[in-house]
Design a protein around this motif. Structure first.
Motif, mmCIF file in Angstrom:
data_model
loop_
_atom_site.group_PDB
_atom_site.id
_atom_site.type_symbol
_atom_site.label_atom_id
_atom_site.label_comp_id
_atom_site.label_asym_id
_atom_site.label_seq_id
_atom_site.Cartn_x
_atom_site.Cartn_y
_atom_site.Cartn_z
ATOM 1 N N GLU A 74 0.835 -1.201 0.000
ATOM 2 C CA GLU A 74 0.000 0.000 0.000
ATOM 3 C C GLU A 74 0.868 1.249 0.000
ATOM 4 O OE1 GLU A 74 -2.953 0.325 3.026
ATOM 5 O OE2 GLU A 74 -3.537 -1.787 2.885
ATOM 6 N N THR A 75 0.370 2.325 -0.673
ATOM 7 C CA THR A 75 1.051 3.619 -0.644
ATOM 8 C C THR A 75 0.060 4.697 -1.036
ATOM 9 O OG1 THR A 75 3.000 4.816 -1.380
ATOM 10 C CG2 THR A 75 1.871 3.494 -3.043
ATOM 11 N N THR A 76 0.545 5.926 -1.179
ATOM 12 C CA THR A 76 -0.309 7.067 -1.521
ATOM 13 C C THR A 76 0.024 7.581 -2.914
ATOM 14 O OG1 THR A 76 -0.448 7.729 0.799
ATOM 15 C CG2 THR A 76 -1.006 9.395 -0.832
ATOM 16 N N LEU A 77 -1.012 7.885 -3.681
ATOM 17 C CA LEU A 77 -0.841 8.489 -4.999
ATOM 18 C C LEU A 77 -0.682 9.998 -4.797
ATOM 19 C CD1 LEU A 77 -0.895 8.180 -8.108
ATOM 20 C CD2 LEU A 77 -3.366 8.513 -8.001
ATOM 21 N N GLU A 78 0.529 10.498 -5.034
ATOM 22 C CA GLU A 78 0.825 11.895 -4.719
ATOM 23 C C GLU A 78 0.619 12.844 -5.894
ATOM 24 O OE1 GLU A 78 4.850 11.630 -3.148
ATOM 25 O OE2 GLU A 78 4.025 11.588 -1.107
ATOM 26 N N ALA A 79 0.667 12.346 -7.124
ATOM 27 C CA ALA A 79 0.477 13.208 -8.290
ATOM 28 C C ALA A 79 0.159 12.352 -9.504
ATOM 29 C CB ALA A 79 1.724 14.053 -8.555
ATOM 30 N N ILE A 80 -0.444 12.985 -10.512
ATOM 31 C CA ILE A 80 -0.685 12.340 -11.802
ATOM 32 C C ILE A 80 -0.142 13.276 -12.869
ATOM 33 C CG2 ILE A 80 -2.381 11.460 -13.443
ATOM 34 C CD1 ILE A 80 -4.225 10.847 -11.096
ATOM 35 N N ASP A 81 0.915 12.849 -13.555
ATOM 36 C CA ASP A 81 1.522 13.647 -14.622
ATOM 37 C C ASP A 81 1.076 13.107 -15.976
ATOM 38 O OD1 ASP A 81 2.815 15.026 -12.647
ATOM 39 O OD2 ASP A 81 4.707 13.930 -12.858
ATOM 40 N N ILE A 82 1.045 13.977 -16.962
ATOM 41 C CA ILE A 82 0.671 13.580 -18.318
ATOM 42 C C ILE A 82 1.890 13.673 -19.227
ATOM 43 C CG2 ILE A 82 -0.796 14.070 -20.309
ATOM 44 C CD1 ILE A 82 -2.357 13.054 -17.943
ATOM 45 N N GLN A 83 2.230 12.553 -19.862
ATOM 46 C CA GLN A 83 3.333 12.517 -20.817
ATOM 47 C C GLN A 83 2.770 12.449 -22.233
ATOM 48 O OE1 GLN A 83 5.664 9.094 -19.655
ATOM 49 N NE2 GLN A 83 6.648 10.193 -17.969
ATOM 50 N N VAL A 84 3.426 13.137 -23.173
ATOM 51 C CA VAL A 84 2.989 13.145 -24.566
ATOM 52 C C VAL A 84 3.974 12.335 -25.392
ATOM 53 C CG1 VAL A 84 2.376 14.567 -26.558
ATOM 54 C CG2 VAL A 84 1.984 15.422 -24.241
ATOM 55 N N GLY A 85 3.472 11.332 -26.085
ATOM 56 C CA GLY A 85 4.330 10.424 -26.834
ATOM 57 C C GLY A 85 4.578 10.871 -28.261
ATOM 58 N N ARG A 86 5.380 10.062 -28.972
ATOM 59 C CA ARG A 86 5.773 10.382 -30.348
ATOM 60 C C ARG A 86 4.569 10.495 -31.276
ATOM 61 N NH1 ARG A 86 7.698 6.971 -34.746
ATOM 62 N NH2 ARG A 86 7.550 5.170 -33.382
ATOM 63 N N THR A 87 3.495 9.736 -30.997
ATOM 64 C CA THR A 87 2.299 9.787 -31.832
ATOM 65 C C THR A 87 1.276 10.776 -31.302
ATOM 66 O OG1 THR A 87 1.214 8.007 -30.604
ATOM 67 C CG2 THR A 87 2.625 7.368 -32.440
ATOM 68 N N GLY A 88 1.625 11.503 -30.254
ATOM 69 C CA GLY A 88 0.699 12.476 -29.683
ATOM 70 C C GLY A 88 -0.184 11.921 -28.591
ATOM 71 N N LYS A 89 -0.026 10.669 -28.262
ATOM 72 C CA LYS A 89 -0.854 10.072 -27.219
ATOM 73 C C LYS A 89 -0.502 10.653 -25.860
ATOM 74 C CE LYS A 89 -1.747 5.688 -24.865
ATOM 75 N NZ LYS A 89 -1.421 4.240 -24.805
ATOM 76 N N LEU A 90 -1.552 11.019 -25.101
ATOM 77 C CA LEU A 90 -1.376 11.518 -23.748
ATOM 78 C C LEU A 90 -1.457 10.337 -22.781
ATOM 79 C CD1 LEU A 90 -2.005 14.138 -25.309
ATOM 80 C CD2 LEU A 90 -3.347 14.900 -23.341
ATOM 81 N N THR A 91 -0.380 10.061 -22.083
ATOM 82 C CA THR A 91 -0.325 8.926 -21.161
ATOM 83 C C THR A 91 -0.174 9.421 -19.731
ATOM 84 O OG1 THR A 91 0.709 7.505 -22.821
ATOM 85 C CG2 THR A 91 0.908 6.821 -20.529
ATOM 86 N N PRO A 92 -1.101 9.071 -18.844
ATOM 87 C CA PRO A 92 -0.987 9.485 -17.444
ATOM 88 C C PRO A 92 -0.027 8.590 -16.665
ATOM 89 C CG PRO A 92 -3.015 8.252 -17.765
ATOM 90 C CD PRO A 92 -2.356 8.346 -19.116
ATOM 91 N N VAL A 93 0.813 9.204 -15.840
ATOM 92 C CA VAL A 93 1.761 8.483 -15.002
ATOM 93 C C VAL A 93 1.519 8.873 -13.550
ATOM 94 C CG1 VAL A 93 4.189 8.103 -14.448
ATOM 95 C CG2 VAL A 93 3.488 8.387 -16.831
ATOM 96 N N GLY A 94 1.297 7.872 -12.701
ATOM 97 C CA GLY A 94 1.088 8.133 -11.283
ATOM 98 C C GLY A 94 2.402 8.234 -10.535
ATOM 99 N N ARG A 95 2.548 9.266 -9.728
ATOM 100 C CA ARG A 95 3.724 9.419 -8.866
ATOM 101 C C ARG A 95 3.328 8.991 -7.463
ATOM 102 N NH1 ARG A 95 6.973 9.625 -13.151
ATOM 103 N NH2 ARG A 95 6.563 11.441 -14.483
ATOM 104 N N LEU A 96 4.015 7.986 -6.960
ATOM 105 C CA LEU A 96 3.666 7.389 -5.679
ATOM 106 C C LEU A 96 4.593 7.854 -4.574
ATOM 107 C CD1 LEU A 96 3.329 3.696 -6.924
ATOM 108 C CD2 LEU A 96 1.475 5.362 -6.701
ATOM 109 N N LYS A 97 4.071 7.840 -3.365
ATOM 110 C CA LYS A 97 4.963 7.938 -2.221
ATOM 111 C C LYS A 97 5.769 6.648 -2.231
ATOM 112 C CE LYS A 97 5.106 8.510 2.804
ATOM 113 N NZ LYS A 97 4.302 8.672 4.043
ATOM 114 N N PRO A 98 7.111 6.751 -2.314
ATOM 115 C CA PRO A 98 7.922 5.528 -2.479
ATOM 116 C C PRO A 98 7.551 4.450 -1.478
ATOM 117 C CG PRO A 98 9.291 7.472 -2.671
ATOM 118 C CD PRO A 98 7.935 7.957 -2.215
ATOM 119 N N VAL A 99 7.427 3.232 -1.994
ATOM 120 C CA VAL A 99 7.036 2.103 -1.153
ATOM 121 C C VAL A 99 7.916 0.910 -1.487
ATOM 122 C CG1 VAL A 99 5.265 1.352 -2.791
ATOM 123 C CG2 VAL A 99 5.109 0.634 -0.405
#
Length: 723
Positions: free
Chosen positions: A345-370
């Motif tokens: 178990e941990t805490t989701l501290e942020a959600i960042d959006i990355q933009v790929g080569r094809t323009g796809k927006l991919t969400p990445v969760g930043r966790l409290k390290p566990v």
């Protein structure tokens, strides 16, 4: 969890690119730096995801696919390099009981075995250690090397002299040349004692200097595998001598003779020479027996003196191993059955959006390290907008992180979804260029509409062009690409070859000295005559992966011929119209069939044809293509083949082959430099006819084509291998 069925070709290509880079980075951290950032389970899951996408989109397989690589390069190591006479391979993985049954089924089908033929295998625990190859000549240990990238390892000969499990000589009667292979490891108790000793030494040193002791200043090892790798790969063998290293043999490499006809027999012989073997090494004859051994080892896992991460199965008969051979980086005759996931178990501290080569927006969760199974996890992919909605995750939620699965690391469960919290609003504009971000009908992925004006896509396109699988331009990394993009020096691939015009301006910038500038320009100049398949792949044409690029060029040999093919497909599409009353699906199938026949390349279908036509139909792409070819001169594609009597010839197999499957026969033909065709024509050079050969044999005889039986073909293969 990634839904492979919903992936578009562009998404799959983009994900494979990211996986290749991510896995390569973790390979380097694990094998070369002994500093992994993720657990074995997380790593296995990344590879598993890559394999699933490659299976669904085989034409997108990259040159730098994790399945083509073993370990990591040792170029940066201070130790001397040793080239392995026989490559040290990796293993494919199984994660479920069904995977084990499939493995045995594949062996049975490849060897064309009847159902009542026993496929015996050895089963043993898989130690989580550092792979080592030890070479003996005339009974004396002459060198030892780490696996490295499978082809070149590090010379640790002096160091292994301090590992008591490794004999310095073999008894009389051993083969004149023999390489024993296995794992260097550190027992759990020894690992704890080593870290305690390092801590005590640090405390004593601080006291000696009259300083306050801070445990954080002492470098301790994260786990037994790191401790073993760091201890073995010491430049000073005296340091290795102070570390409690162990060794366990699991196979062999080059050998002048092999003391047995089965895996089990040879391993027992190696054990008789004084090498420790796994106490769990057994021979079993059924899938059920394999799974029984797996569960027995798994149940004892926590009580073992050393870390393991699965069970390895190997086909017992060595003659079958020889026939099965290898694919890319792994043998067909072995597989590692990995242990299941762990959770935390941990805490989701942020959600960042990355933009790929094809323009796809991919969400990445930043966790409290566990810590999950002794490894720190801080990032997790959330895949897409629908996955965020399914999990109901918001910043601040408590989540369960899983180490293994189809996509790892992944959030398995949201524990606080019922709590009141500000919902996460998925962006409707690109975070990089501000263009509108939309999802097409029926698609789950949100994409930036900015196209060429979006810096994220331009960067990724150029990054792909210079990547290891494409042109592999050394020194032109992410930072340099970003810098040159910002300066306006590059925007299209051809601009890279005009960077010499900015030489003086480059010299005036921070971090660029005479030598680094010259090295970069030299690396670019070295690619003026690039591998033509890499160049084609590097352009990022949809559906044209590294494998499909090479398959196309095996037939068409030049980029000009590929373009002419595309223009013929464009003309075919323009000329082909639906007949009255024809359903759209039927028309599309008819057109696709015509395109595939026009291409006439095995494993290349209409999807690649349409992609080539779409690419060359666009004026901007034609301009970029012409611009690039004004800067480079790729040579014609040449297929490298092993010299044999059938090199360059077309071979057809017919009838009921009795000693090999059709797949094995085709693989042998390719290895000998021949083309395996499915039908007899005037272009056929040789027909291999098994029992029951019918119309193909008759046609070959009418055309005066040479005909041999299966034994004759086996003799050709044996002679080529011997030579």
């Amino acid at each position: 969890m990634t839904d492979i069925a919903s992936l578009t070709e562009a998404d799959a290509a983009n994900r494979l690119m990211r996986l290749a880079r991510t896995i390569a980075r973790h390979n380097a951290l694990y094998h070369a730096k002994d500093a992994p950032e993720i657990s074995d389970g997380e790593y296995d899951a990344l590879v598993r995801e890559n394999n699933a996408i490659e299976a669904a989109f085989p034409h997108l397989i990259r040159a730098d696919s994790p399945n083509a690589l073993v370990g990591a390069s040792v170029e940066a190591s201070p130790l001397a390099k040793i080239a392995h006479d026989k490559r040290m391979m990796s293993l494919d993985n199984a994660f479920a009981d069904e995977d084990v049954a499939d493995f045995v089924g594949r062996v049975r089908r490849y060897l064309k075995l009847a159902e009542d033929v026993v496929v015996a295998v050895t089963a043993e625990d898989k130690i989580d250690g550092l792979s080592l190859s030890i070479r003996y000549e005339q009974g004396r240990l002459i060198r030892a090397a780490t696996r490295g990238d499978g082809q070149v390892g590090e010379d640790v000969t002096a160091n292994v002299a301090h590992i008591p499990d490794i004999p310095q000589s073999l008894p009389s009667g051993a083969p004149a040349l023999f390489e024993v292979r296995g794992e260097v490891y550190m027992a759990k108790a020894d690992f704890l004692a080593l870290n305690a000793r390092l801590l005590a030494e640090g405390e004593a040193l601080a006291a000696q200097r009259g300083l306050e002791f801070d445990p954080a200043t002492v470098r301790q090892f994260a786990n037994p595998r790191n401790a073993a790798a760091g201890s073995l790969r010491q430049k000073d063998a005296a340091v290795t001598a102070t570390r409690p290293l162990r060794f366990m043999a699991h196979g062999w490499g080059v050998a002048s003779a092999v003391p047995g006809e089965t895996q089990h027999d040879v391993m027992r012989a190696i054990g008789g020479w004084g090498f420790p073997l796994s106490p769990d090494l057994v021979r079993v004859e059924t899938v059920e027996g394999m799974l029984v051994q797996y569960r027995a080892i798994e149940q004892r896992r926590a009580d073992l003196a050393y870390d393991i991460d699965g069970v390895v199965y190997k086909v017992d008969r060595l003659d079958w191993q020889e026939r099965l051979g290898f694919v890319a980086k792994a043998p067909r005759w072995a597989i590692a059955h990995k242990f299941p996931a762990e959770r935390a178990e941990t805490t989701l501290e942020a959600i960042d959006i990355q933009v790929g080569r094809t323009g796809k927006l991919t969400p990445v969760g930043r966790l409290k390290p566990v810590t999950v199974g002794g490894v720190t996890v801080s990032n997790v992919t959330l895949h897409n907008r629908d996955e965020i909605a399914r999990l109901g995750v918001r910043i601040g939620d408590r989540v369960v992180v899983q180490r293994a699965g189809d996509v790892i690391p992944q959030i398995a469960e949201n524990l606080t979804r019922e709590e009141a919290r500000v919902p996460f609003l998925y962006p409707d504009h690109c975070p990089v260029c501000g263009s509108e971000a939309v999802a097409e009908d029926g698609e789950v992925d949100v994409r930036c509409t900015g196209g060429l004006i979006c810096a994220a896509q331009r960067f990724e396109r150029l990054r792909h062009f210079v990547s290891r699988g494409a042109l592999d331009i050394e020194g032109l990394g992410d930072k340099s690409i970003e810098e040159f993009l910002d300066l306006g020096w590059i925007a299209e691939p051809a601009d890279i070859f005009r960077l010499a015009a900015h030489r003086e301006a480059m010299l005036g910038r921070e971090g660029w000295k005479e030598k680094s500038v010259q090295n970069l320009l030299d690396a670019i100049e070295a690619k003026r005559s690039p591998d033509v398949a890499r160049l084609l792949f590097g352009l990022g044409i949809r559906h044209v992966g590294v494998v499909s690029a090479r398959d196309l060029l095996k037939r068409y040999t030049t980029l000009d011929a590929v373009r002419q093919l595309a223009e013929r497909i464009i003309a075919l599409r323009d000329a082909t119209q639906p007949v009255e009353g024809e359903e759209p699906t039927r028309f599309r199938n008819r057109l696709d069939k015509a395109i595939a026949e026009l291409i006439s390349v095995e494993n290349i279908g209409a999807a690649v044809g349409h992609a080539l036509a779409d690419f060359f139909h666009e004026p901007h792409n034609r301009k970029a293509w012409d611009d690039l070819l004004s800067q480079v001169s790729p040579p014609d594609y040449i297929v490298e083949t092993r010299a044999s009597p059938v090199s360059g010839k077309t071979v057809v197999f017919t009838g009921a082959l009795e000693t090999m499957s059709r797949d094995e026969a085709k693989a042998q033909a390719e290895m000998l430099g021949a083309k395996a065709a499915g039908s007899v024509s005037a272009k056929t050079d040789l027909l291999v006819a098994g029992p029951g050969a019918g119309s193909k044999l008759k046609k070959a005889q009418e055309l005066g084509i040479e005909v041999i039986d299966e034994a004759g073909w086996a003799a050709i293969v044996a002679a080529a291998r011997a030579g």
